[in-house]
Design an enzyme around this catalytic site. Structure first.
Site, PDB file in Angstrom:
ATOM      1  N   GLY A  53      34.019  25.159  11.618  1.00 42.77           N
ATOM      2  CA  GLY A  53      33.684  23.795  11.229  1.00 42.77           C
ATOM      3  C   GLY A  53      34.615  22.697  11.715  1.00 42.77           C
ATOM      4  O   GLY A  53      34.545  21.583  11.211  1.00 42.77           O
ATOM      5  N   ASP A  94      19.797  30.375  13.038  1.00 41.99           N
ATOM      6  CA  ASP A  94      19.930  30.778  14.426  1.00 41.99           C
ATOM      7  C   ASP A  94      19.403  29.646  15.314  1.00 41.99           C
ATOM      8  O   ASP A  94      18.277  29.177  15.109  1.00 41.99           O
ATOM      9  CB  ASP A  94      19.076  32.052  14.602  1.00 41.99           C
ATOM     10  N   ASP A 119      29.254  23.947  20.458  1.00 41.56           N
ATOM     11  CA  ASP A 119      30.433  24.669  20.963  1.00 41.56           C
ATOM     12  C   ASP A 119      30.146  26.168  20.884  1.00 41.56           C
ATOM     13  O   ASP A 119      31.040  26.982  20.694  1.00 41.56           O
ATOM     14  CB  ASP A 119      31.624  24.282  20.066  1.00 41.56           C
ATOM     15  N   LYS A 159      29.289  23.509  25.322  1.00 46.53           N
ATOM     16  CA  LYS A 159      30.221  24.378  26.055  1.00 46.53           C
ATOM     17  C   LYS A 159      29.473  25.076  27.184  1.00 46.53           C
ATOM     18  O   LYS A 159      28.322  25.484  27.023  1.00 46.53           O
ATOM     19  CB  LYS A 159      30.778  25.424  25.071  1.00 46.53           C
TER      20      LYS A 159
HETATM   21  N1  SAM Z   1      32.873  24.472  17.078  1.00 50.07           N
HETATM   22  C1  SAM Z   1      33.355  25.419  16.094  1.00 50.07           C
HETATM   23  C2  SAM Z   1      34.556  24.823  15.425  1.00 50.07           C
HETATM   24  O1  SAM Z   1      35.079  23.842  15.948  1.00 50.07           O
HETATM   25  O2  SAM Z   1      34.957  25.301  14.370  1.00 50.07           O
HETATM   26  C3  SAM Z   1      33.676  26.750  16.724  1.00 50.07           C
HETATM   27  C4  SAM Z   1      32.446  27.470  17.212  1.00 50.07           C
HETATM   28  S1  SAM Z   1      32.725  29.156  17.577  1.00 50.07           S
HETATM   29  C5  SAM Z   1      33.603  29.045  19.087  1.00 50.07           C
HETATM   30  C6  SAM Z   1      31.163  29.723  18.120  1.00 50.07           C
HETATM   31  C7  SAM Z   1      30.144  29.869  17.002  1.00 50.07           C
HETATM   32  O3  SAM Z   1      28.874  30.084  17.604  1.00 50.07           O
HETATM   33  C8  SAM Z   1      30.363  31.066  16.073  1.00 50.07           C
HETATM   34  O4  SAM Z   1      30.651  30.623  14.773  1.00 50.07           O
HETATM   35  C9  SAM Z   1      29.023  31.817  16.118  1.00 50.07           C
HETATM   36  O5  SAM Z   1      28.601  32.288  14.852  1.00 50.07           O
HETATM   37  C10 SAM Z   1      28.088  30.734  16.621  1.00 50.07           C
HETATM   38  N2  SAM Z   1      26.836  31.244  17.206  1.00 50.07           N
HETATM   39  C11 SAM Z   1      26.702  32.140  18.218  1.00 50.07           C
HETATM   40  N3  SAM Z   1      25.389  32.378  18.448  1.00 50.07           N
HETATM   41  C12 SAM Z   1      24.682  31.602  17.578  1.00 50.07           C
HETATM   42  C13 SAM Z   1      23.287  31.403  17.332  1.00 50.07           C
HETATM   43  N4  SAM Z   1      22.352  32.052  18.035  1.00 50.07           N
HETATM   44  N5  SAM Z   1      22.913  30.551  16.358  1.00 50.07           N
HETATM   45  C14 SAM Z   1      23.851  29.896  15.630  1.00 50.07           C
HETATM   46  N6  SAM Z   1      25.186  30.030  15.808  1.00 50.07           N
HETATM   47  C15 SAM Z   1      25.597  30.875  16.773  1.00 50.07           C
END
Ligand code: SAM
Length: 308
Positions: A53, A94, A119, A159
């Site tokens: 977050g 999702d 991200d 990203k």
């Molecule tokens: N931007 C966030 C922060 O600043 O705290 C960090 C994001 S983290 C690098 C990547 C996130 O992408 C993870 O929490 C993962 O659960 C989420 N993610 C990956 N595939 C996803 C999907 N299909 N739907 C939703 N979230 C997804």
């Protein structure tokens, strides 16, 4: 690894704790905003793949200023649960699902978003081609959701991995946005292929109907837009952003940055809630993990299978 050695390794990790951000990635969005003024006039923002977050925190702190904070709506989406944040509505869902787009639209009461950020990152496998491919799919899923919720003229930041097929993604994005820039914030390590596409002025092709199919596989747009050969190849500008005097994310800094102030260890701002590794930690702490067979037991087992 001791607590302080982790602090020594990464300056943005330490700064994040000092400034109360949930993750070091907060600085990436802050530095992108410094360069592109992404938050100007934004009332409705969506943070895709938001957990834990820190980007939602940035949106919450920057957009909900003074008296207008009531009008600001921020929606954060992630597969994982996230601790609450002021002014941020969470959807545990999702981003590849149409139902998630519909839920965002419901929250904005039918109005479109001014800004969508993503991200998103899959769990990396270490196999570069596979990781780049999955990252590209996630970006395209974010683009699909964006095409449902973003207002014409709005901005999208996501990203991207600058792998060998990245120009294909650029040309996909150029179909939907008049300006696409590849930006590398100073807080994103040079050693990483990660960068961010800053897509400005959402202007989908006339008659485009938002859908959740993968535009990479949608050949109906090939004829007019997908010109990747020779001089038609899409090349987008690359911009390093963040003040040059800002900390370098690839450098190691001494623990005591300020000679006046003694180093103090700070715990993470928001420890993960129900992380997938929690059960493994519990098993290890309580010595409940399955034991590896000793070499002689393995040999005995093999011999008995061979009936010797
Ligand atoms: N931007 C966030 C922060 O600043 O705290 C960090 C994001 S983290 C690098 C990547 C996130 O992408 C993870 O929490 C993962 O659960 C989420 N993610 C990956 N595939 C996803 C999907 N299909 N739907 C939703 N979230 C997804």
């Amino acid at each position: 690894m001791g607590r302080s050695s982790k602090d020594k390794r990464d300056i943005y990790y330490r700064l994040a704790k000092e400034e109360g951000w949930r993750a070091r990635s907060a600085f990436k969005l802050l530095q992108l905003d410094e360069e592109f003024k992404l938050f100007k006039g934004v009332r409705r923002a969506v943070d895709l793949c938001a957990a834990p977050g820190s980007w939602s925190q940035v949106l919450s702190r920057k957009l909900r200023v003074k008296e207008s904070s009531e009008e600001v709506k921020i929606v954060a989406v992630d597969l994982q649960a996230m601790a609450p944040l002021p002014g941020v509505t969470q959807i545990q869902g999702d981003i590849t699902k149409i139902s998630t787009a519909q839920e965002i639209i419901r929250h904005f009461e039918g109005q479109a978003a001014d800004l969508v950020v993503c991200d998103g990152a899959p769990d990396v496998t270490g196999l570069h081609d596979v990781d780049e491919y999955i990252q590209a799919q996630l970006l395209l899923a974010a683009l699909n959701i964006t095409s449902h919720v973003l207002k014409p003229g709005g901005n999208f930041v996501a990203k991207i991995f600058r792998g060998k097929d990245v120009t294909l993604l650029y040309s996909q994005l150029k179909i939907f946005f008049s300006t696409v820039t590849c930006a590398k914030p100073r807080s994103s390590r040079n050693s990483s292929i990660e960068a961010f596409v800053v897509c400005q002025n959402y202007s989908p092709p006339e008659g485009y109907v938002p859908n959740m199919s993968n535009p990479l596989l949608d050949h109906s747009y090939d004829v007019d837009f997908n010109q990747l050969e020779g001089p038609n190849r899409v090349i987008v500008p690359f911009l390093a952003c963040g003040d040059l005097s800002a900390f370098d994310s690839d450098r190691t800094y001494p623990l005591q940055l300020d000679s006046e102030k003694e180093y103090e260890y700070l715990p993470p701002t928001q420890p993960p809630i129900r992380p997938p590794y929690q059960q493994a930690c519990h098993l290890r702490k309580n010595n409940l993990l399955a034991k590896e067979d000793s070499p002689s037991a393995v040999l005995d087992g093999a011999l008995s299978t061979m009936n010797l």
